[in-house]
Design an enzyme around this catalytic site. Structure first.
Site, PDB file in Angstrom:
ATOM      1  N   HIS A   1       0.846  -1.191   0.000  1.00 37.96           N
ATOM      2  CA  HIS A   1       0.000   0.000   0.000  1.00 37.96           C
ATOM      3  C   HIS A   1       0.881   1.241   0.000  1.00 37.96           C
ATOM      4  O   HIS A   1       2.067   1.161   0.274  1.00 37.96           O
ATOM      5  CB  HIS A   1      -0.957   0.021   1.200  1.00 37.96           C
TER       6      HIS A   1
ATOM      7  N   HIS B   1       7.658  11.883  -6.108  1.00 39.68           N
ATOM      8  CA  HIS B   1       6.280  11.890  -6.586  1.00 39.68           C
ATOM      9  C   HIS B   1       5.843  10.483  -6.973  1.00 39.68           C
ATOM     10  O   HIS B   1       6.660   9.573  -7.065  1.00 39.68           O
ATOM     11  CB  HIS B   1       6.140  12.824  -7.790  1.00 39.68           C
TER      12      HIS B   1
ATOM     13  N   GLU C   1       2.050  12.703 -10.863  1.00 39.32           N
ATOM     14  CA  GLU C   1       2.334  12.921 -12.279  1.00 39.32           C
ATOM     15  C   GLU C   1       1.427  12.018 -13.094  1.00 39.32           C
ATOM     16  O   GLU C   1       1.249  10.845 -12.765  1.00 39.32           O
ATOM     17  CB  GLU C   1       3.801  12.571 -12.566  1.00 39.32           C
TER      18      GLU C   1
END
Length: 139
Positions: free
Chosen positions: A7, A66, A115
């Protein structure tokens, strides 16, 4: 032995605002909501949100860290409109060669970077093999 990603957990300051973002923008399915947590299913990926109210968040803005999602070229244009319509913070993209495909960077309400990317790992490796002679490849 690692079997894959279990997760991904994000620290959030406002659970309701974050739930709305993850449902509306990332189209994640809300599975459970507690007083200080929420779990989502995002195409088979377990996303967890945990409320942490009094922690510094400025370092998030200083990092390139990110999470990227694969999208088609057509979907990228549509998703940009969705981000704009929902007043999502869209980040200036970095300069890139067109062989590196297209990307759109944005943040959630707490500044976590995401992104939407139209390329694949294979696209990236092929581009780097052509253009980045200083790199060492192991595949």
């Amino acid at each position: 032995m690692l079997q894959g990603i279990n997760h991904i957990c994000f620290s959030v300051s406002n659970l309701e605002k974050s739930i709305e973002f993850y449902q509306k923008i990332l189209q994640a399915k809300l599975l459970v909501k507690g007083r200080k947590l929420a779990y989502f299913d995002l195409n088979g990926l377990w996303i967890a949100l945990n409320v942490e109210e009094d922690i510094p968040r400025n370092e998030i803005k200083q990092s390139y860290t990110h999470m990227a999602f694969t999208v088609t070229n057509e979907a990228l244009d549509h998703l940009k409109e969705v981000l704009i319509q929902n007043d999502v913070n869209i980040l200036p993209g970095r300069e890139r060669d067109e062989r590196d495909q297209r990307s759109l960077y944005f943040t959630d309400p707490d500044g976590h970077k995401f992104e939407f990317h139209t390329g694949t790992l294979q696209n990236r490796l092929e581009y780097y093999k052509e253009d980045k002679k200083h790199m060492t490849f192991y595949i």
